[in-house]
Design a protein around this motif. Structure first.
Motif, PDB file in Angstrom:
ATOM      1  N   ASP A 168      -7.949  49.817  55.929  1.00  0.00           N
ATOM      2  CA  ASP A 168      -8.476  48.648  55.233  1.00  0.00           C
ATOM      3  C   ASP A 168      -8.500  47.468  56.191  1.00  0.00           C
ATOM      4  O   ASP A 168      -7.953  47.536  57.304  1.00  0.00           O
ATOM      5  N   GLY A 183     -12.654  37.247  55.904  1.00  0.00           N
ATOM      6  CA  GLY A 183     -12.854  37.022  54.485  1.00  0.00           C
ATOM      7  C   GLY A 183     -13.327  35.604  54.258  1.00  0.00           C
ATOM      8  O   GLY A 183     -12.925  34.687  54.977  1.00  0.00           O
ATOM      9  N   ASP A 204     -14.081  35.297  48.132  1.00  0.00           N
ATOM     10  CA  ASP A 204     -15.414  35.449  47.563  1.00  0.00           C
ATOM     11  C   ASP A 204     -16.013  36.768  48.012  1.00  0.00           C
ATOM     12  O   ASP A 204     -16.678  37.455  47.236  1.00  0.00           O
ATOM     13  N   ASP A 205     -15.774  37.120  49.284  1.00  0.00           N
ATOM     14  CA  ASP A 205     -16.212  38.408  49.832  1.00  0.00           C
ATOM     15  C   ASP A 205     -15.541  38.616  51.176  1.00  0.00           C
ATOM     16  O   ASP A 205     -14.944  37.683  51.742  1.00  0.00           O
ATOM     17  N   THR A 227     -24.282  44.416  54.680  1.00  0.00           N
ATOM     18  CA  THR A 227     -23.657  44.904  53.455  1.00  0.00           C
ATOM     19  C   THR A 227     -22.206  44.471  53.487  1.00  0.00           C
ATOM     20  O   THR A 227     -21.481  44.775  54.437  1.00  0.00           O
ATOM     21  N   THR A 228     -21.749  43.772  52.464  1.00  0.00           N
ATOM     22  CA  THR A 228     -20.407  43.213  52.463  1.00  0.00           C
ATOM     23  C   THR A 228     -19.370  44.230  51.995  1.00  0.00           C
ATOM     24  O   THR A 228     -19.697  45.312  51.485  1.00  0.00           O
ATOM     25  N   TYR A 229     -18.113  43.866  52.141  1.00  0.00           N
ATOM     26  CA  TYR A 229     -16.982  44.706  51.731  1.00  0.00           C
ATOM     27  C   TYR A 229     -17.084  45.067  50.246  1.00  0.00           C
ATOM     28  O   TYR A 229     -16.778  46.186  49.841  1.00  0.00           O
ATOM     29  N   PHE A 230     -17.536  44.130  49.444  1.00  0.00           N
ATOM     30  CA  PHE A 230     -17.652  44.360  48.002  1.00  0.00           C
ATOM     31  C   PHE A 230     -18.991  44.954  47.606  1.00  0.00           C
ATOM     32  O   PHE A 230     -19.298  45.088  46.419  1.00  0.00           O
ATOM     33  N   GLY A 231     -19.815  45.314  48.598  1.00  0.00           N
ATOM     34  CA  GLY A 231     -21.036  46.061  48.342  1.00  0.00           C
ATOM     35  C   GLY A 231     -22.294  45.255  48.124  1.00  0.00           C
ATOM     36  O   GLY A 231     -23.338  45.813  47.774  1.00  0.00           O
ATOM     37  N   TYR A 232     -22.242  43.946  48.365  1.00  0.00           N
ATOM     38  CA  TYR A 232     -23.456  43.144  48.235  1.00  0.00           C
ATOM     39  C   TYR A 232     -24.312  43.299  49.501  1.00  0.00           C
ATOM     40  O   TYR A 232     -23.790  43.429  50.612  1.00  0.00           O
ATOM     41  N   SER A 272     -23.049  34.818  52.617  1.00  0.00           N
ATOM     42  CA  SER A 272     -22.968  34.455  51.197  1.00  0.00           C
ATOM     43  C   SER A 272     -23.215  32.969  50.998  1.00  0.00           C
ATOM     44  O   SER A 272     -23.961  32.556  50.103  1.00  0.00           O
ATOM     45  N   TYR A 318     -16.038  40.865  55.101  1.00  0.00           N
ATOM     46  CA  TYR A 318     -17.072  41.436  55.956  1.00  0.00           C
ATOM     47  C   TYR A 318     -16.438  42.268  57.061  1.00  0.00           C
ATOM     48  O   TYR A 318     -15.448  41.861  57.669  1.00  0.00           O
TER      49      TYR A 318
END
Length: 269
Positions: A226, A250, A258-259, A142-147, A173, A261
């Motif tokens: 963070d 990142g 882009d995302d 699950t990535t930082y941006f929730g994917y 990704s 982790y």
């Protein structure tokens, strides 16, 4: 007034039921495996068994081995012979796990059932962690941006001189969403069980610099609550190399994230 017709089917006899099954054939047999040698650097045991009561035409024939770290074989891996032994006897390499007691059973199956040998117990000495590397490691991410991505697999290849490791398709990704292949090679720190990577202008090159794609190393900051930038990037392994931990980072594409982790733990396949 309507009429309802009711029909009763006669119960099938036992012979009629069995006539619909595949014809019975002999269940092949197998002797108990004999350990010939351990090839520790190849992480395999050489064993000999003899199979019998089968032909090349035996329906659903499978000859092979089960290997487990559990003496009850509640979980195990199967290794099926790709070629049938001409005289029934085969001496072959069976993969084992270093630093563990491995349990091996020979198995022979046909459409009519299976036979199993007695269990061969093999204590396999531990190797230096870098010799116990799996060829691939897998994680659900699950990535930082929730994917979310299930079953992301990273390829791992140790160099012949054991001083570097190459990782294939590290970024989930790129590999699973964009379907872009990539790799990076780092230097092995044998004492600390880590692989470190060259940082140039704050970035790690993954072979896609022409497209403006880089890894940007990061760590978790309790003070900031963070992820924050850092000046090093590492991948660490457990003592038996069964777990691989990839440092937070990142994914930069043309200057934008882009995302991101968090530290990701992968399990050896």
């Amino acid at each position: 007034m309507g009429l309802a017709a009711v029909s009763c089917n006669k119960a099938l006899e036992k012979d009629e039921v069995e006539a619909g099954f595949a014809p019975k054939v002999t269940v092949p047999t197998v002797t108990d495996p004999v350990l010939e040698e351990l090839i520790e650097m190849e992480k395999c045991a050489v064993v000999t068994v003899t199979f019998a009561e089968y032909t090349a035409n035996t329906d659903s024939l499978e000859l092979g081995f089960l290997v487990s770290l559990d003496p009850t074989f509640a979980t195990s891996k199967a290794f099926i012979l790709e070629e049938l032994p001409e005289d029934g006897t085969v001496t072959t390499k069976v993969p084992v796990t270093p630093g563990k007691v491995n349990y091996i059973k020979a198995t022979a199956s046909s459409v009519s059932g299976s036979n199993f040998s007695k269990t061969l117990e093999v204590e396999v000495p531990a190797l230096p962690w870098y010799y116990m590397l799996a060829s691939s490691y897998t994680a659900d991410i699950t990535t930082y941006f929730g994917y979310g991505y299930e079953g992301h697999t990273v390829g791992v290849q140790l160099s012949e001189d054991t001083n570097s490791i190459t990782f294939t398709n590290l970024d989930v990704s790129l590999a699973m969403y964009y379907e872009v292949g990539h790799q990076l090679t780092g230097t092995v720190d044998k004492d600390n069980r880590t692989v470190t990577f060259e940082i140039v202008d704050g970035f790690v090159d993954i072979g896609l610099s022409a497209a403006g794609i880089f890894i940007y190393p990061m760590v978790w900051s309790d003070a900031d609550e963070d992820l924050v930038p850092t000046d090093s990037f590492k991948i660490a392994f457990s003592e038996d190399a069964s777990v691989m931990t990839v440092q937070s980072y990142g994914l930069l594409i043309e200057g934008s994230f882009d995302d991101l982790y968090f530290n990701q733990k992968y399990t050896a396949n």
